[in-house]
Design a protein around this motif. Structure first.
Motif, mmCIF file in Angstrom:
data_model
loop_
_atom_site.group_PDB
_atom_site.id
_atom_site.type_symbol
_atom_site.label_atom_id
_atom_site.label_comp_id
_atom_site.label_asym_id
_atom_site.label_seq_id
_atom_site.Cartn_x
_atom_site.Cartn_y
_atom_site.Cartn_z
ATOM 1 N N ASP A 161 0.821 -1.210 0.000
ATOM 2 C CA ASP A 161 0.000 0.000 0.000
ATOM 3 C C ASP A 161 0.860 1.267 0.000
ATOM 4 N N TYR A 168 0.165 6.769 -6.704
ATOM 5 C CA TYR A 168 -0.895 7.780 -6.767
ATOM 6 C C TYR A 168 -0.315 9.189 -6.555
ATOM 7 N N ASP A 173 -2.611 12.343 -7.422
ATOM 8 C CA ASP A 173 -3.917 11.874 -6.944
ATOM 9 C C ASP A 173 -3.841 11.806 -5.416
ATOM 10 N N ASN A 176 -6.413 9.348 -3.236
ATOM 11 C CA ASN A 176 -6.090 7.923 -3.217
ATOM 12 C C ASN A 176 -4.725 7.664 -2.582
ATOM 13 N N SER A 177 -3.830 8.629 -2.739
ATOM 14 C CA SER A 177 -2.514 8.492 -2.107
ATOM 15 C C SER A 177 -2.666 8.404 -0.594
ATOM 16 N N ALA A 179 -5.348 7.628 1.083
ATOM 17 C CA ALA A 179 -6.092 6.409 1.426
ATOM 18 C C ALA A 179 -5.165 5.202 1.471
ATOM 19 N N SER A 180 -4.223 5.125 0.526
ATOM 20 C CA SER A 180 -3.271 4.000 0.502
ATOM 21 C C SER A 180 -2.347 4.039 1.710
#
Length: 542
Positions: A161, A168, A173, A176-177, A179-180
């Motif tokens: 992740d 990302y 992004d 999403n970055s 979130a990862s």
């Protein structure tokens, strides 16, 4: 003997731990993309590192990321020679080959590496990064396959992740970055890389939460230089200067893996907190530790100068200031407005008038839009009876395209002070009066009912009417009218008394006793205990 052996063992153990932590700190800085500081830390710890192959790998990765493929390849090969079973140097060599377009040779090395560490999540992530670095578009399927393998090999590992978050991030992004990175933190709440990257990205959205995350992870990683530094810096960026200073102090005093920028920041925060002696001590230590030519020489000298000036150690401040301005004598960008003003004040306190003037002139030259400097200097110089200097700075203001009406009044006031000075020659007095009236009239033409401007003209005209002939009467009358119309008329008592005194004396000299009585009574109303005025009123009333 046993005690000596035990003590020696403890020292050796502490040294090994410090070295291990040092290498780990270097890797942490590499992981967040701070390659210069990562290399600095590795340089400090390389000689005592327990795994030379690992250090060579990260040296190689730093060079690779900075575009020096030949240097990177040499480190990877040296690392492979140092430990043939350490697979990551094979990945590094493959990354160079991929970047040079030799896909088949690169994938052969990937295969060798996988044979050394079968189904290894970290290795798969390293290979994914190698493909992404070479060409993220061309090798998109290989990157995704590596990440898929990594997730199978380490179902609870944060690494896949983190790599996904970096991908990302590279495409901007941010959602999403984050979130990862957050997903990675869920797998391993003590993971430094995911937490620091999450906090750094999320700080722009929710700084309080980002700081809270860093405070959480420092509990599980109290010796991490990176975590300590990031927390201190984020607190500084958020304006939490007191806690930031404390955190910077803890960081700097607990590890050798800090940098001149950190010591400069710590000294700066101490200065903001009015801890001038502490600021001086930290800045002085920084000054002695940086090499000649370092930009931090100026930074350290600056903070030493400011601290000494605030403590009142003007002679020491003078020595430091002279050194500071000698370091970058021909580079105006190295110094700021406060530097010039602070050293100008220091020069004044050391009776170096020429030095002070040079600093003030430089401040004005480099900050032409900041007219307040020249305005202030003109006023100060006039108060010190240095009229040439006062006029010099006043003229700088008037030469600007941002001149204001008040600046004409300021110039008039300089000429008034010169005119009123008993040491001014008759010739200079005549010129001062003419110029003073000229400039105050310019101010009044723009703002005719400004009582402050009328008052200044009144003072100049009264000073020029030594015999009380009444040549200033019309201006004085207007001032009386404007002052009495103010809501806070009581505050104008002294100036109104002065005005009425002049008008009364002028009326007496012009044998207009009725007018004189009118002015005397108005004066007495403002100053009823003035017996001298009472006597004049009685005498003229007979």
């Amino acid at each position: 003997m046993k005690a000596k052996f035990l003590f020696a063992s403890l020292l050796m153990g502490a040294s090994i731990f410090a070295s291990a932590q040092g290498v780990k700190d270097g890797i942490d800085f590499y992981n967040i993309g701070d390659y210069e500081n990562a290399k600095t830390i590795l340089d400090r710890n390389v000689n005592s590192a327990s795994n030379k192959a690992e250090v060579d790998y990260y040296y190689g990765m730093i060079d690779l990321k900075q575009g020096d493929l030949n240097a990177a390849d040499k480190y990877f090969k040296d690392g492979a020679a140092a430990d043939a079973k350490y697979p990551f140097n094979l990945v590094g060599q493959a990354a160079v080959l991929l970047k040079n377009g030799n896909k088949s040779a690169a994938e052969a090395l990937f295969k060798q590496a996988r044979n050394l560490a079968k189904k290894n999540v970290d290795l798969e992530c390293a290979i994914a990064r190698a493909y992404f670095f070479a060409d993220p578009t061309k090798y998109e399927s290989q990157v995704n396959k590596c990440l898929l393998n990594a997730r199978k090999y380490g179902k609870t590992s944060p690494q896949p992740d983190i790599v996904q978050g970096d991908i990302y991030f590279a495409s901007q992004d941010w959602g999403n970055s984050m979130a990862s990175y957050e997903q990675a933190m869920g797998y391993d709440p003590s993971n430094i890389e995911s937490t620091v990257k999450y906090a750094d990205t999320y700080f722009k959205v929710n700084p309080e939460l980002a700081i809270a995350r860093l405070k959480d992870i420092i509990q599980s990683n109290p010796n991490s230089a990176l975590v300590q530094r990031q927390l201190a810096e984020k607190l500084y960026e958020h304006g939490d200067f007191v806690e930031a200073a404390q955190r910077y102090g803890n960081y700097i005093n607990s590890t050798q893996n800090h940098f001149p920028k950190d010591e400069a920041r710590y000294a700066q925060l101490l200065y903001f907190a009015d801890k001038f002696q502490d600021c001086y001590d930290v800045a002085s230590k920084l000054r002695s530790s940086v090499p000649a030519g370092s930009s931090y020489q100026v930074v350290a000298d600056r903070l030493m100068l400011y601290s000494l000036a605030n403590i009142g150690k003007w002679q020491e401040a003078y020595t430091v200031g002279k050194e500071m301005f000698s370091l970058r004598a021909n580079d105006n960008n190295s110094y700021n407005l406060k530097d010039y003003l602070m050293f100008a004040k220091t020069c004044e306190m050391n009776n170096d008038a020429d030095g002070a003037t040079a600093m003030y002139d430089k401040a004005i030259e480099l900050n032409p839009d900041n007219l307040e400097i020249a305005r202030s200097l003109a006023t100060q110089a006039a108060g010190a009876k240095d009229y040439a200097k006062a006029l010099k700075y006043a003229n700088k203001v008037l030469a600007s395209d941002k001149v204001e009406t008040k600046d004409y009044a300021m110039m008039a006031n300089v000429y008034y002070q010169q005119f009123a000075d008993k040491n001014t020659t008759a010739e200079d007095k005549a010129n001062a009066y003419t110029q003073g009236i000229n400039y105050i009239d310019k101010a009044l033409s723009a703002d005719p009912d400004n009582y402050s401007y009328v008052y200044r003209k009144m003072l100049l005209q009264i000073a020029n009417d030594a015999n009380g002939k009444g040549t200033a009467a019309s201006t004085v009358e207007k001032y009386v009218q404007l002052a009495k119309a103010q809501n806070n008329v009581a505050d104008f008592g002294p100036s109104l008394q002065y005005a009425y005194q002049y008008l009364a004396i002028s009326a007496i000299n012009n044998k207009d006793n009725a007018k004189a009585l009118e002015y005397l009574r108005a004066w007495h109303e403002l100053d009823p205990s003035n017996t001298t005025v009472e006597k004049y009123i009685e005498a003229l009333s007979k």
